[in-house]
Design a protein around this motif. Structure first.
Motif, PDB file in Angstrom:
ATOM      1  N   ILE A 166       0.841  -1.211   0.000  1.00 33.39           N
ATOM      2  CA  ILE A 166       0.000   0.000   0.000  1.00 33.39           C
ATOM      3  C   ILE A 166       0.872   1.255   0.000  1.00 33.39           C
ATOM      4  CG2 ILE A 166      -1.595   1.358   1.409  1.00 33.39           C
ATOM      5  CD1 ILE A 166      -3.171  -1.085   1.942  1.00 33.39           C
ATOM      6  N   SER A 167       2.030   1.177   0.613  1.00 35.29           N
ATOM      7  CA  SER A 167       2.910   2.357   0.627  1.00 35.29           C
ATOM      8  C   SER A 167       3.305   2.755  -0.800  1.00 35.29           C
ATOM      9  CB  SER A 167       4.146   2.110   1.483  1.00 35.29           C
ATOM     10  OG  SER A 167       4.864   0.994   1.006  1.00 35.29           O
ATOM     11  N   PHE A 168       3.414   1.773  -1.695  1.00 34.23           N
ATOM     12  CA  PHE A 168       3.696   2.088  -3.105  1.00 34.23           C
ATOM     13  C   PHE A 168       2.522   2.826  -3.732  1.00 34.23           C
ATOM     14  CE2 PHE A 168       3.127   0.689  -7.576  1.00 34.23           C
ATOM     15  CZ  PHE A 168       4.186   1.385  -8.130  1.00 34.23           C
ATOM     16  N   THR A 169       1.322   2.338  -3.508  1.00 38.72           N
ATOM     17  CA  THR A 169       0.144   2.979  -4.121  1.00 38.72           C
ATOM     18  C   THR A 169      -0.103   4.365  -3.525  1.00 38.72           C
ATOM     19  OG1 THR A 169      -1.448   1.994  -2.574  1.00 38.72           O
ATOM     20  CG2 THR A 169      -0.918   0.744  -4.571  1.00 38.72           C
ATOM     21  N   GLN A 170       0.191   4.520  -2.227  1.00 37.54           N
ATOM     22  CA  GLN A 170      -0.037   5.804  -1.562  1.00 37.54           C
ATOM     23  C   GLN A 170       1.118   6.786  -1.742  1.00 37.54           C
ATOM     24  OE1 GLN A 170      -3.079   6.548  -0.232  1.00 37.54           O
ATOM     25  NE2 GLN A 170      -3.544   4.569  -1.143  1.00 37.54           N
ATOM     26  N   SER A 171       2.201   6.332  -2.358  1.00 34.79           N
ATOM     27  CA  SER A 171       3.342   7.226  -2.594  1.00 34.79           C
ATOM     28  C   SER A 171       2.968   8.399  -3.485  1.00 34.79           C
ATOM     29  CB  SER A 171       4.504   6.454  -3.221  1.00 34.79           C
ATOM     30  OG  SER A 171       4.171   6.029  -4.538  1.00 34.79           O
ATOM     31  N   VAL A 172       1.845   8.269  -4.196  1.00 34.22           N
ATOM     32  CA  VAL A 172       1.398   9.346  -5.066  1.00 34.22           C
ATOM     33  C   VAL A 172       1.082  10.619  -4.273  1.00 34.22           C
ATOM     34  CG1 VAL A 172      -1.064   8.767  -5.055  1.00 34.22           C
ATOM     35  CG2 VAL A 172      -0.073   9.866  -7.046  1.00 34.22           C
ATOM     36  N   ILE A 173       0.694  10.474  -3.020  1.00 36.31           N
ATOM     37  CA  ILE A 173       0.317  11.658  -2.235  1.00 36.31           C
ATOM     38  C   ILE A 173       1.526  12.572  -2.007  1.00 36.31           C
ATOM     39  CG2 ILE A 173      -0.665  12.508  -0.067  1.00 36.31           C
ATOM     40  CD1 ILE A 173      -2.278   9.851   0.039  1.00 36.31           C
ATOM     41  N   PRO A 174       2.598  12.086  -1.373  1.00 31.94           N
ATOM     42  CA  PRO A 174       3.735  13.007  -1.192  1.00 31.94           C
ATOM     43  C   PRO A 174       4.457  13.323  -2.501  1.00 31.94           C
ATOM     44  CG  PRO A 174       4.279  10.838  -0.327  1.00 31.94           C
ATOM     45  CD  PRO A 174       2.822  10.810  -0.687  1.00 31.94           C
ATOM     46  N   LEU A 175       4.594  12.342  -3.387  1.00 28.53           N
ATOM     47  CA  LEU A 175       5.280  12.601  -4.651  1.00 28.53           C
ATOM     48  C   LEU A 175       4.505  13.597  -5.506  1.00 28.53           C
ATOM     49  CD1 LEU A 175       6.563   9.059  -5.671  1.00 28.53           C
ATOM     50  CD2 LEU A 175       7.867  10.970  -4.722  1.00 28.53           C
TER      51      LEU A 175
END
Length: 180
Positions: free
Chosen positions: A126-135
């Motif tokens: 999930i951290s990969f999918t949610q990386s879009v938020i900070p990136l």
């Protein structure tokens, strides 16, 4: 230097967003075909939602770079100088503050969800999918900063980005029609 960096970001973001759109389109078409054949893909809904979020975040960074977000040029340009430029500075600072906060919150979310994975695709963290938020937030900040000098200059000169875009499209269509 700034122009070449801006062009690089525009090129990369544009093609990355197109790539994401192609993947999403493929996923949707494959899922429809499977459903027509009487089967369904367990991972479709989760992956499609993630891809749509990614398109939204990275597309918003591209829109920031091109200064194509919804704005109120007419209202802004009606403000007399130098108050107009103070308003631009304040708006830029508020926007930057929001995206700095969003990037921080995104990193916090990633750390909280660190050991979890998707429900349907357990091998995808999930951290990969949610990386879009900070990136996405950081990219938005970079794109906003890269587009600010041109926006600042045009606003100071009383040039409306909305009207300039409309005039450019009208001129392009007139050329196509052979009137120019």
């Amino acid at each position: 230097m700034l122009t070449s960096l801006r062009n690089f970001f525009e090129f990369v973001l544009e093609y990355f967003v197109i790539f994401l759109m192609l993947i999403l389109t493929t996923v949707v078409v494959v899922a429809v075909i499977y459903r027509l054949m009487g089967a369904s893909l367990a991972w479709y809904d989760e992956v499609a939602a993630i891809l749509l979020a990614w398109i939204t975040y990275y597309g918003s960074a591209l829109a920031a770079l091109r200064r194509r977000h919804i704005g109120f040029d007419s209202v802004l340009l009606s403000i007399p100088m130098p108050a107009r430029m103070w308003a631009v500075g304040l708006a830029e600072a508020i926007t930057a503050g929001f995206f700095i906060l969003l990037a921080w919150a995104g990193f916090v979310v990633m750390s909280i969800l660190g050991g979890m994975s998707l429900t349907s695709l357990t091998w995808v963290p999930i951290s990969f999918t949610q990386s879009v938020i900070p990136l996405g937030a950081i990219l938005f900040l970079i794109c906003q900063a890269l587009s600010l000098p041109d926006y600042w200059r045009k606003t100071a000169n009383g040039v409306s980005l909305e009207h300039a875009e409309i005039e450019e499209e009208v001129e392009t269509e007139m050329k196509k029609a052979g009137h120019i």
